[in-house]
Scaffold this motif. Sequence first.
Motif, PDB file in Angstrom:
ATOM      1  N   SER A 244       0.841  -1.193   0.000  1.00  0.00           N
ATOM      2  CA  SER A 244       0.000   0.000   0.000  1.00  0.00           C
ATOM      3  C   SER A 244       0.879   1.246   0.000  1.00  0.00           C
ATOM      4  CB  SER A 244      -0.913   0.001   1.222  1.00  0.00           C
ATOM      5  OG  SER A 244      -0.146   0.067   2.419  1.00  0.00           O
ATOM      6  N   THR A 245       0.313   2.344  -0.430  1.00  0.00           N
ATOM      7  CA  THR A 245       1.015   3.628  -0.388  1.00  0.00           C
ATOM      8  C   THR A 245       0.108   4.673   0.240  1.00  0.00           C
ATOM      9  OG1 THR A 245       0.251   4.296  -2.597  1.00  0.00           O
ATOM     10  CG2 THR A 245       2.332   3.102  -2.466  1.00  0.00           C
ATOM     11  N   MET A 246       0.729   5.580   0.969  1.00  0.00           N
ATOM     12  CA  MET A 246      -0.004   6.691   1.576  1.00  0.00           C
ATOM     13  C   MET A 246       0.785   7.966   1.314  1.00  0.00           C
ATOM     14  SD  MET A 246      -1.503   7.167   5.438  1.00  0.00           S
ATOM     15  CE  MET A 246      -2.569   5.756   5.229  1.00  0.00           C
ATOM     16  N   LEU A 247       0.093   8.972   0.816  1.00  0.00           N
ATOM     17  CA  LEU A 247       0.746  10.212   0.412  1.00  0.00           C
ATOM     18  C   LEU A 247       0.012  11.385   1.047  1.00  0.00           C
ATOM     19  CD1 LEU A 247       2.976  11.341  -1.495  1.00  0.00           C
ATOM     20  CD2 LEU A 247       1.208  11.504  -3.265  1.00  0.00           C
ATOM     21  N   LEU A 248       0.783  12.283   1.682  1.00  0.00           N
ATOM     22  CA  LEU A 248       0.222  13.475   2.315  1.00  0.00           C
ATOM     23  C   LEU A 248       0.897  14.702   1.720  1.00  0.00           C
ATOM     24  CD1 LEU A 248      -1.705  14.516   4.560  1.00  0.00           C
ATOM     25  CD2 LEU A 248       0.268  14.463   6.114  1.00  0.00           C
ATOM     26  N   ASN A 249       0.089  15.589   1.120  1.00  0.00           N
ATOM     27  CA  ASN A 249       0.605  16.797   0.482  1.00  0.00           C
ATOM     28  C   ASN A 249      -0.029  18.036   1.093  1.00  0.00           C
ATOM     29  OD1 ASN A 249       2.064  15.190  -1.321  1.00  0.00           O
ATOM     30  ND2 ASN A 249       0.456  15.242  -2.868  1.00  0.00           N
ATOM     31  N   PHE A 250       0.715  19.135   1.044  1.00  0.00           N
ATOM     32  CA  PHE A 250       0.214  20.412   1.563  1.00  0.00           C
ATOM     33  C   PHE A 250       0.462  21.518   0.546  1.00  0.00           C
ATOM     34  CE2 PHE A 250       1.297  24.524   3.469  1.00  0.00           C
ATOM     35  CZ  PHE A 250       0.111  24.824   4.128  1.00  0.00           C
ATOM     36  N   GLY A 251      -0.520  22.404   0.405  1.00  0.00           N
ATOM     37  CA  GLY A 251      -0.344  23.585  -0.421  1.00  0.00           C
ATOM     38  C   GLY A 251      -0.891  24.803   0.293  1.00  0.00           C
ATOM     39  N   GLY A 252      -0.155  25.904   0.281  1.00  0.00           N
ATOM     40  CA  GLY A 252      -0.599  27.118   0.941  1.00  0.00           C
ATOM     41  C   GLY A 252      -0.285  28.357   0.119  1.00  0.00           C
ATOM     42  N   ARG A 253      -1.154  29.372   0.195  1.00  0.00           N
ATOM     43  CA  ARG A 253      -0.957  30.640  -0.500  1.00  0.00           C
ATOM     44  C   ARG A 253      -1.286  31.786   0.454  1.00  0.00           C
ATOM     45  NH1 ARG A 253       0.835  27.261  -3.064  1.00  0.00           N
ATOM     46  NH2 ARG A 253       0.596  26.754  -5.285  1.00  0.00           N
ATOM     47  N   TYR A 254      -0.511  32.874   0.361  1.00  0.00           N
ATOM     48  CA  TYR A 254      -0.773  34.071   1.159  1.00  0.00           C
ATOM     49  C   TYR A 254      -0.673  35.288   0.252  1.00  0.00           C
ATOM     50  CZ  TYR A 254      -0.388  37.825   4.551  1.00  0.00           C
ATOM     51  OH  TYR A 254      -0.593  38.987   5.265  1.00  0.00           O
TER      52      TYR A 254
END
Length: 695
Positions: free
Chosen positions: A620-630
């Motif tokens: 199995s694979t688990m992927l956690l991504n984050f994106g932010g803008r200001y």
Amino acid sequence: MIRTRTQAFRLTLGTLSFFGATAFAQDSHLPEIQVRGPRDATIGTADSASEGAAERESFQSRPKLRPGDIVEAVPGVVATQHSGDGKANQYFLRGFNLDHGTDFAVSVDGMPVNMPTHGHGQGYADLNFLIPELVSGVRYRKGPYFAEGGDFSLAGSASLDYFSALPAPFVDITYGSNNFRRALAAGSRTVGDQTWLGAIEIEGNDGPWDVPENLKKANAVLRYSQGSPNRGFSITGMAYKSRWTSTDQVPERLIASGQLPRFGSLNPTDGGNTQRLSLSGKWFDKGPEGETTISAYAIDYQFDLFSDFTYFLNNPVNGDQFEQTDRRRVFGAQAARTMPTKFGALDGVLSFGAQWRGDRIGEVGLYNTENRERLSTVRNDKVQQDLYSVYGQQLVYFSDRLRGYAGLRGDMLRYDVQGREPVYGALNSGRGHDAIVSPKAGLAFTLTPQHELYLNAGTGFHSNDVRGATISTDPASGLPADRVPALVKGRGAEVGWRFQPNEDLTATVALWQLKLDSELVYVGDAGSTEPGRASSRRGVEATLRWKLDRAWRLELDGALSRARFRGLAPEGEGNYVDNAVERVFAAGVTYIDGPWTASLRLRYLGPRALDTQNTVRSRSTMLLNFGGRYAVNKHLTLGLDVFNIAGKKGNDIEYYYASCTGGEVVSGACNGGVNDRHVHPMEPRSARLSARWTF
């Protein structure tokens, strides 16, 4: 309260205008219309539990490692990569390893992306020419239940629309890990009822690989649109070109023994180049008597790919690298009409249309190579194929709570294959035709104003590589080869439920099944898909979309699937469909308030059988991504994307087949090939910083 029949009719007519056929999808051209994007399916307008439209704020804010990742806005879809960022994504959906697009139809701005009789694999859908910031809407449907859905749409379809006008021109600069560089400039200008839109993108990337990817990509879009929200036209030109060096999947045994680094390569000359030029035009007319849409397109496409999946198994001296080529021009036209109808006292909506697609393939080839130098020709063909389609679908409101539709689609494929390989080319040449008729039907019952039930059923199809429909001799072995049908039927059904107490909360559940007369399966040593045995799939999908308050949005998707070959398994094989996805879970949280935008995305892809006997399974694979803008001010916006935050060491793809390395040839350990997992690792933790200046 329950909508009246007249209200429901108006809502459905509006929804049909949005959903229509994937091939007919288009946005109106004015800025105030375009910026909103398509509306999601709702109680009283939806035709199934598994159709919808992704919220624009959601798919635009989510971090995207590659352009094709945007299709993960479709619930249950997973997009990965196993051979360089210039190659099409690997897609998974509804119990399918869709390879690069088989049984998942994708269109961009009304043009089909999937390529039949492609040099690398049937239905090849390369979305690397996409500019995500220009996408105004992502609409989707699952299953073969709708008359508008044609080739490759058995598992589902996704329509990606482009803006015709932008709120303001901007320049976006991004720099990130592994020497990622990207520059994008886009803007539009409206004078009266005329709008020009343009965008230019340049991108480079080395990736985490020991052999740098050295991706070089250029992309451009130019559009002119004119008219009003009720009547107008647009003309769009696109140009895309890229080249790259790829690190293909490698034997897991070499990584485990320390002979090869996790991001190492066994052939540093693998890679490719591709380019795509297109010109398309659309015209629409909307009024109280219905809507008419006419569009046409022309595409010039070139593709070269050098791959090596078995190393020295077939040729212990020169190695097993091969080149796949594709040179084609694609032409198409389509017309659709949606109009109100009456059956006595019953209201209805009739939609019908016609489509034509012609592929003029000057060269579709397979060559044995060494260090990108051709050694011999396996196949070199010139192919011409035309797909003619007509469809009609009638929706009827039987009461304020019950509505239903019935549809019929007809497709006819004509093809001509001219083999130019000197030994077997003439034997494998030929021409022919095939046709298929696909009935569709569905019911929707509004149980309460908050609950709606659906029942859908229909037949559909996918096309096979037409070279398989004319073949008589295997060019690699010289042995007789069996021909395959050009069009393969699939039958599907679905029962679903939609819960929508208000416009801020939607939950859906769908139970589905799908049977195919012939499975398209991946062949490791050929690097392409081939027709296989009949198969059966079934599963359950659930989604939740919840706007908690003014700032917070929550998305949850889950899918369980079971895929098996039908009938008695041949000796030494089982009935598991190898690499068929079994479990997918995705979750996303989006925060938008004032100058801040943030998105956190989790994706889980469960283990699956890698052989037909289920003796070897993927991890199995688990992927956690984050994106932010200001938004610092009205001009400057700063961004940060972090991919694989947890630093997981999963694999984007795993296959199980036999290969032989150079060292195994020398040591005498090859013995006809070593069966093993072959893996392409997902990328490690990385980050990208961006700055956007809006004028």
